[in-house]
Write an enzyme that holds these catalytic residues in place. Sequence first.
Site, PDB file in Angstrom:
ATOM      1  N   LYS A 117       2.731   3.991  -9.181  1.00 43.01           N
ATOM      2  CA  LYS A 117       4.190   3.931  -9.248  1.00 43.01           C
ATOM      3  C   LYS A 117       4.764   5.074 -10.083  1.00 43.01           C
ATOM      4  CE  LYS A 117       4.406  -0.991  -8.312  1.00 43.01           C
ATOM      5  NZ  LYS A 117       3.000  -1.080  -7.871  1.00 43.01           N
ATOM      6  N   LYS A 175      10.175  -3.490 -11.291  1.00 42.45           N
ATOM      7  CA  LYS A 175       8.810  -3.947 -11.006  1.00 42.45           C
ATOM      8  C   LYS A 175       7.851  -3.421 -12.065  1.00 42.45           C
ATOM      9  CE  LYS A 175       8.545  -0.132  -7.681  1.00 42.45           C
ATOM     10  NZ  LYS A 175       8.406   0.239  -6.262  1.00 42.45           N
ATOM     11  N   ARG A 222       5.062   2.999   5.410  1.00 40.87           N
ATOM     12  CA  ARG A 222       3.762   3.381   4.865  1.00 40.87           C
ATOM     13  C   ARG A 222       3.198   4.503   5.745  1.00 40.87           C
ATOM     14  NH1 ARG A 222      -0.485   1.386   1.966  1.00 40.87           N
ATOM     15  NH2 ARG A 222       1.148   1.200   0.397  1.00 40.87           N
ATOM     16  N   ARG A 272       7.516  -1.660   7.355  1.00 38.96           N
ATOM     17  CA  ARG A 272       7.320  -3.035   6.883  1.00 38.96           C
ATOM     18  C   ARG A 272       8.704  -3.632   6.617  1.00 38.96           C
ATOM     19  NH1 ARG A 272       2.918  -1.397   2.380  1.00 38.96           N
ATOM     20  NH2 ARG A 272       4.664  -0.041   1.863  1.00 38.96           N
ATOM     21  N   ARG A 324      11.696  -7.429  -0.242  1.00 41.44           N
ATOM     22  CA  ARG A 324      10.400  -6.762  -0.165  1.00 41.44           C
ATOM     23  C   ARG A 324       9.888  -6.733   1.269  1.00 41.44           C
ATOM     24  NH1 ARG A 324       7.380 -10.747  -4.093  1.00 41.44           N
ATOM     25  NH2 ARG A 324       8.483 -12.146  -2.660  1.00 41.44           N
ATOM     26  N   ASP A 358       4.744   5.498   0.312  1.00 42.73           N
ATOM     27  CA  ASP A 358       5.782   4.569   0.746  1.00 42.73           C
ATOM     28  C   ASP A 358       7.142   5.250   0.636  1.00 42.73           C
ATOM     29  OD1 ASP A 358       3.780   2.724   1.055  1.00 42.73           O
ATOM     30  OD2 ASP A 358       4.152   1.720  -0.857  1.00 42.73           O
ATOM     31  N   GLU A 367       6.423   5.167  -3.733  1.00 41.11           N
ATOM     32  CA  GLU A 367       5.102   5.045  -4.368  1.00 41.11           C
ATOM     33  C   GLU A 367       4.093   5.941  -3.662  1.00 41.11           C
ATOM     34  OE1 GLU A 367       3.509   1.106  -4.787  1.00 41.11           O
ATOM     35  OE2 GLU A 367       5.397   0.272  -5.512  1.00 41.11           O
ATOM     36  N   ASN A 411       0.107   5.541  -3.058  1.00 40.42           N
ATOM     37  CA  ASN A 411      -1.020   4.624  -3.200  1.00 40.42           C
ATOM     38  C   ASN A 411      -2.336   5.361  -3.012  1.00 40.42           C
ATOM     39  OD1 ASN A 411       0.254   1.649  -3.140  1.00 40.42           O
ATOM     40  ND2 ASN A 411       1.451   3.016  -1.840  1.00 40.42           N
TER      41      ASN A 411
END
Length: 321
Positions: free
Chosen positions: A126, A161, A211, A226, A234, A274, A282, A284
């Site tokens: 993050k 978050k 993603r 998503r 979310r 993301d 983000e 990942n």
Amino acid sequence: MKIKLGVVMDPIEKINIKKDSTFSILLEAQNRNYIIYYMEIKDLYIHCNKAYSESKIIILKKNIKQWYKIIKKKTILLSKLDIILMRKDPPVNMEFIYSTYILEKAEKNGVIVVNKPKSLRDFNEKFFATKFKKFIPVTLITSKKNKIKEFIKINKDIIIKPLDGMGGSSIFRIKKKDKNFSVIVETVTKRESKYCVSQKYLKEILNGDKRIIIINGKPIKWCVYRIPQKGENRGNLAVGGKAKIKKISPQDFKIAKIVGKFLKKKGIILSGIDIIGEKLIEINITSPTCMCEIENFYNISISSILLNCLEKKILRKNKFF
């Protein structure tokens, strides 16, 4: 000579093979006649300054009732492997960090470790996005309640978050004058003892967050949207988000290409970024998912692209030595 592939992951008996990207990679590796050594973090150890692991040689089957079989248990010197996939899910706690030191020993002996252990330590998923400041939304990283209060006063609608969460856990939306502000901040920061990320809320999340998978610096042209359930902020599939597969936009490709170039330089071969709207959220790198959703929708094998890349690296390494 058969390629020896080690995989460090969460307990294999608990995975969902319909969605698990690690399973998809291992299945492709098995199709190529790799020998697969399954390990968990607790199995790794150092003895006399050498990196070892207790492991299980496994075979896989696309069967939802019994998807793996242990052929043999074996203690291995990690330097004897050709590739190690580090696919342990977050949180990136101290046990995770310690394991990267062990994997680094193997890497120094010529083993290809995906992703590079040093980079797994250096880049919080993050926090990492802040390196690309022109692509990210307005962001605050702090543990202080008063700073978050000032941030929401300016931005009016935010997402908050923890730095070490995954799968949509502990993500909250807070609007200005929200009566739950204090309790949310106290929960996420553990009463100002832990850092968290606050970002301006992006209404584009209603269309889904995207993603995008990047392999060795190159983005895959299909991505997973998503889409949140009604009334949900979310889009994560783990909390009920719906997956749609689309081609990435020119702007998303631009972002992914720039980020990918940096990731490749840092030895991050497999990653997932993301994006919401046109903003990077983000990066990942620990155990990126969503490969299966793309592979099931479109005639593409991301697992093959990854293993082709790793096999080329093995060939170059062998020529060098």
